[in-house]
Design a protein around this motif. Structure first.
Motif, mmCIF file in Angstrom:
data_model
loop_
_atom_site.group_PDB
_atom_site.id
_atom_site.type_symbol
_atom_site.label_atom_id
_atom_site.label_comp_id
_atom_site.label_asym_id
_atom_site.label_seq_id
_atom_site.Cartn_x
_atom_site.Cartn_y
_atom_site.Cartn_z
ATOM 1 N N VAL A 119 -7.303 68.562 -15.154
ATOM 2 C CA VAL A 119 -6.760 69.079 -13.553
ATOM 3 C C VAL A 119 -5.182 68.611 -13.594
ATOM 4 N N PHE A 120 -4.453 69.672 -13.173
ATOM 5 C CA PHE A 120 -3.126 69.679 -13.302
ATOM 6 C C PHE A 120 -2.648 69.555 -11.583
ATOM 7 N N GLY A 121 -3.255 68.799 -10.719
ATOM 8 C CA GLY A 121 -2.983 68.759 -9.517
ATOM 9 C C GLY A 121 -3.250 70.041 -8.595
ATOM 10 N N GLU A 122 -2.795 70.296 -7.374
ATOM 11 C CA GLU A 122 -3.033 71.229 -6.470
ATOM 12 C C GLU A 122 -1.825 71.908 -5.994
ATOM 13 N N ARG A 123 -2.085 73.086 -5.590
ATOM 14 C CA ARG A 123 -1.004 74.002 -4.754
ATOM 15 C C ARG A 123 -1.518 74.069 -3.211
ATOM 16 N N ASP A 124 -0.578 74.288 -2.251
ATOM 17 C CA ASP A 124 -1.002 74.767 -1.101
ATOM 18 C C ASP A 124 -0.444 76.069 -1.055
ATOM 19 N N CYS A 125 -1.072 76.997 -0.607
ATOM 20 C CA CYS A 125 -0.676 78.532 -0.548
ATOM 21 C C CYS A 125 -1.179 79.058 0.685
ATOM 22 N N SER A 126 -1.096 78.236 1.696
ATOM 23 C CA SER A 126 -1.633 78.563 2.993
ATOM 24 C C SER A 126 -0.726 79.806 3.640
ATOM 25 N N VAL A 128 4.563 81.969 0.248
ATOM 26 C CA VAL A 128 5.135 80.838 -0.014
ATOM 27 C C VAL A 128 3.917 79.828 -0.516
ATOM 28 N N GLU A 129 4.511 79.238 -1.774
ATOM 29 C CA GLU A 129 3.552 78.345 -2.414
ATOM 30 C C GLU A 129 4.114 77.087 -2.803
ATOM 31 N N GLU A 130 3.541 75.878 -2.917
ATOM 32 C CA GLU A 130 4.260 74.645 -3.061
ATOM 33 C C GLU A 130 2.990 73.703 -3.637
ATOM 34 N N SER A 131 3.693 72.798 -4.676
ATOM 35 C CA SER A 131 2.792 71.517 -5.128
ATOM 36 C C SER A 131 3.790 70.358 -5.014
ATOM 37 N N PRO A 132 3.145 69.379 -4.760
ATOM 38 C CA PRO A 132 1.788 69.080 -4.334
ATOM 39 C C PRO A 132 1.662 69.594 -3.106
ATOM 40 N N ALA A 133 0.373 69.682 -2.487
ATOM 41 C CA ALA A 133 0.065 69.914 -1.122
ATOM 42 C C ALA A 133 0.472 69.020 -0.209
ATOM 43 N N PRO A 134 1.095 69.434 0.923
ATOM 44 C CA PRO A 134 1.599 68.177 2.054
ATOM 45 C C PRO A 134 0.400 67.974 2.849
ATOM 46 N N LEU A 135 0.939 66.643 3.184
ATOM 47 C CA LEU A 135 -0.069 66.348 4.334
ATOM 48 C C LEU A 135 -1.651 66.008 3.841
ATOM 49 N N LEU A 136 -1.893 65.729 2.963
ATOM 50 C CA LEU A 136 -3.246 65.986 2.199
ATOM 51 C C LEU A 136 -3.590 64.494 2.065
ATOM 52 N N PRO A 137 -4.645 63.945 2.682
ATOM 53 C CA PRO A 137 -4.889 62.407 2.266
ATOM 54 C C PRO A 137 -5.332 62.287 0.804
ATOM 55 N N ASP A 138 -5.216 61.193 0.250
ATOM 56 C CA ASP A 138 -5.462 60.762 -1.063
ATOM 57 C C ASP A 138 -6.907 61.020 -1.150
ATOM 58 N N THR A 139 -7.816 60.802 -0.590
ATOM 59 C CA THR A 139 -9.235 60.717 -0.620
ATOM 60 C C THR A 139 -9.817 62.162 -0.667
ATOM 61 N N VAL A 140 -9.088 63.183 0.041
ATOM 62 C CA VAL A 140 -9.305 64.635 -0.042
ATOM 63 C C VAL A 140 -8.875 65.083 -1.501
ATOM 64 N N VAL A 194 8.658 74.312 -4.510
ATOM 65 C CA VAL A 194 8.363 75.308 -3.591
ATOM 66 C C VAL A 194 8.598 76.629 -4.220
ATOM 67 N N GLU A 195 7.844 77.619 -4.066
ATOM 68 C CA GLU A 195 7.964 79.205 -4.585
ATOM 69 C C GLU A 195 7.958 80.051 -3.585
ATOM 70 N N VAL A 196 8.698 80.977 -3.661
ATOM 71 C CA VAL A 196 8.611 82.070 -2.603
ATOM 72 C C VAL A 196 8.518 83.486 -3.359
ATOM 73 N N ARG A 197 7.816 84.448 -2.734
ATOM 74 C CA ARG A 197 7.531 85.789 -3.402
ATOM 75 C C ARG A 197 8.785 86.623 -2.633
ATOM 76 N N LEU A 198 9.437 87.176 -3.558
ATOM 77 C CA LEU A 198 10.451 88.235 -3.092
ATOM 78 C C LEU A 198 10.118 89.746 -3.122
ATOM 79 N N TYR A 199 9.913 90.366 -2.306
ATOM 80 C CA TYR A 199 9.347 91.527 -2.137
ATOM 81 C C TYR A 199 10.299 92.896 -1.758
ATOM 82 N N ALA A 200 10.178 93.994 -2.087
ATOM 83 C CA ALA A 200 10.887 95.031 -1.808
ATOM 84 C C ALA A 200 10.017 95.464 -0.547
ATOM 85 N N GLU A 201 10.352 95.059 0.734
ATOM 86 C CA GLU A 201 9.567 95.593 1.955
ATOM 87 C C GLU A 201 10.536 95.649 3.098
ATOM 88 N N ASP A 202 10.461 96.604 3.951
ATOM 89 C CA ASP A 202 10.799 96.766 5.136
ATOM 90 C C ASP A 202 10.268 96.171 6.325
#
Length: 629
Positions: free
Chosen positions: A213-220, A229-241, A326-334
């Motif tokens: 297991v290589f950690g988690e990502r938040d893609c909310s 927008v995606e990021e790792s590690p997921a913010p505000l995630l309790p250690d038990t969760v 943190v990653e963002v997806r740049l799209y050709a969109e209007d």
């Protein structure tokens, strides 16, 4: 076995990404490309390239037989599927192996087990992984519900239902969309968790039940169920969760003896600290770079190592996390047209050097209508989450992106939201936020800068200089008004003057203005009538209005224009038929999106210029409705 030459059965940024690791490992690379993609960077990056005649995915990248034949022609001994297209097609995986090639992916059986979300849920429940299930006969208290396609993803075949009366109709719509997108109209219904979070876990298995297991990502942060927008590690995630999520993902992958890199996706309810299995993607993910940066791994290298049978490569999880990505997806969109995909020439695509950019295009590339509208992924890694966000905003602000409209301003707006900065993200974030991405409107200043740049394009005396000034010079730019954006300026012995601005410097590529003590520099690029301006205010593209209107560009009243370039999917009415205002007349598809063109008024459908399969450009006249008296 040792792989010596890899064919990547994909395109654009993911092909370039796999090539980068292959070069590092000393492995030769083979690209396959459609006609529309022939001049894109990934083709030139490969050691070898094979043409797939045609443009549409169905006749190129989705043709398993052509891809395998290309591998044989090129002498490849392995195929990497990337993501999308054939990456989760079990029949393709079997065909690759049957051809004597190495399949850099999971076993075909694993793809089939996880390919059906209905069957996947049964397997996960048996493995003790929490799953969401709706009652067979839902009642009002079970609302809202979510209708989802069993095959595929990306938000297609997905409908939120908030009334029982609408359930049947929404299921029918989801079935039709799923059948069109995936060739499988099977759907299912599950409870819809309001304001849930999309958290996914990266796994790598050795095919014998051992899973790292290589950690988690938040893609909310998503729009139309597509990640933005995606990021790792997921913010505000309790250690038990966090630990429970990792263990659930490990059990999920082990239950199917998973081989290679994969992602187990969960829906997380922060209020109750509960999570449920959504699906497993049996491939590399678009957002894999954030995991690579915080864990110091190369997931493509691990995929190749597992495919080569290197022992022990997938049994050592890494729990150490360095910094935040943190990653963002740049799209050709209007944004002004509800983020409809754009196509055309990307005249400039330049980013500052302090970010990782996985791009499928470069300056001068042509963005076609046949594929996804994503131009690039922009990723920043920093010691803290706040630092990563701040640096990413800076990268986006200073990037030069000309020729096409993009979602850059929305990305900057998201990264600046208090809810995002605090880590309190959810899948409903963008639905709740009405974006006003710019707090300042630089239109007048930008137009002034452009007018001044225009004035310096001729050598000699200042343009518009007069002994006696009788009236200002006027430059008119296109905007939504009939009059246009009018800029008035004067040429004097000392330079140029614009109401409210003091001209500090005016060159052909750079203008410096000062107003009320604030001095601002504007970088300017001119291509024909189009002028691109970059400054601390952001980017603005202006187009000079011609002095005279070409009659050939005028359209008759009632003309229905294509809102975007694409392909006509269906024509829903016949010439001469009576139509009512709002009645659907045609359906277009471009870059995985469908758009319905409706009648603007009651009348008669006097003219239809297209048929199913017709490729159209933005602004092309599709049909004409004559209004009834």
């Amino acid at each position: 076995m040792t792989i010596s030459r890899i064919l990547v059965a994909n395109r654009a940024e993911i092909a370039s990404r796999v090539f980068r690791t292959a070069r590092k490992l000393g492995i030769e690379t083979v690209a396959v490309h459609s006609d529309a993609d022939a001049d894109l960077p990934f083709v030139a990056e490969a050691d070898h390239a094979v043409r797939l005649p045609g443009n549409a995915p169905a006749e190129t990248y989705l043709r398993a037989d052509l891809v395998i034949e290309a591998a044989k022609v090129a002498g490849a001994d392995a195929i990497h599927p990337g993501y999308g297209f054939l990456s989760e097609n079990a029949d393709f995986a079997r065909a690759v192996e049957a051809a004597g090639l190495v399949w850099i992916g999971p076993a075909p059986e694993s793809i089939e087990q996880m390919g059906s979300k209905i069957e996947a849920k049964k397997i996960m429940a048996a493995a003790g992984v929490p799953v969401l299930e709706a009652p067979a006969s839902p009642v009002e208290s079970d609302l809202p519900l979510l209708v989802k396609a069993s095959a595929g993803g990306g938000g297609r075949g997905m409908r939120i239902v908030r009334s029982l009366e609408a359930l049947g109709a929404e299921i029918a719509k989801a079935e039709a969309e799923a059948a069109s997108a995936f060739g499988d109209g099977t759907v299912f219904v599950e409870p819809y968790v309001e304001a849930g979070r999309h958290v996914e876990v990266q796994v790598v298995g050795d095919g014998a039940g051992n899973v790292a297991v290589f950690g988690e990502r938040d893609c909310s942060v998503q729009r139309r169920h597509q990640k933005v927008v995606e990021e790792s590690p997921a913010p505000l995630l309790p250690d038990t969760v966090r630990s429970a999520l990792h263990e659930a993902a490990r059990n999920a992958a082990a239950a199917i003896d998973y081989r290679g890199a994969g992602t187990v996706e969960f829906l997380y309810d922060a209020a109750s600290e509960r999570f449920w299995f959504l699906e497993m993607n049996t491939r590399l993910q678009v957002e894999h770079p954030v995991t690579e940066l915080v864990h110091g791994v190369d997931l493509v290298e691990l995929q190749i190592a597992v495919a080569e049978g290197v022992s022990g490569v997938s049994t050592s999880s890494t729990t150490d996390v360095t910094g935040h990505a943190v990653e963002v997806r740049l799209y050709a969109e209007d944004p002004a047209a509800d983020y409809q995909p754009q196509s055309g020439t990307l005249t400039t695509l330049e980013f500052p050097g302090d970010a990782r950019v996985d791009a499928g295009y470069t300056s001068g590339s042509e963005v076609s209508t046949f594929y996804d509208a994503m131009l690039a992924k922009v990723i920043v890694h920093a010691p803290t989450r706040d630092a990563a966000i701040r640096r990413l905003v800076g990268v986006l602000r200073t990037a030069k992106i000309h020729g096409l409209v993009t979602n850059r301003e929305q990305l900057i707006g998201i990264l600046g939201l208090e809810a995002f900065r605090s880590g309190e993200v959810s899948t409903s974030l963008l639905a709740e936020e009405k974006f006003l991405p710019r707090t300042e409107d630089p239109g007048a200043a930008v137009a002034a800068a452009v007018a001044l740049a225009e004035a310096t394009r001729r050598p000699g005396l200042p343009v518009a200089w007069r002994n006696v000034t009788s009236q200002p010079q006027r430059t008119v730019f296109e905007d939504d008004s009939e009059a246009g954006l009018v800029v008035e300026w004067y040429g004097t012995r000392d330079g140029y003057r614009i109401d409210g601005f003091e001209v500090i410097d005016a060159g052909q590529s750079r203008v410096v203005l000062e107003r009320d003590g604030l001095r601002t520099a504007y970088e300017i690029a001119v291509a024909g009538d189009r002028i691109d301006v970059d400054s601390s205010f952001g980017h603005t593209a202006l187009r000079k209005r011609p002095r005279f209107t070409d009659p050939a560009t005028q359209t008759q009243p009632g003309s229905l224009l294509a809102p975007m370039p694409g392909s006509v999917i269906s024509v829903l009415a016949e010439t001469g038929s009576d139509v009512t205002e709002g009645q659907p007349l045609l359906v277009l598809e471009a870059m995985k999106m469908q758009h319905t063109v409706t009648a603007p008024t009651d009348g008669v459908l006097a003219q239809i210029n297209v048929k199913p399969g017709t490729q159209v450009a933005a602004g092309e006249v599709l049909a004409v409705v004559e209004e009834t008296a």
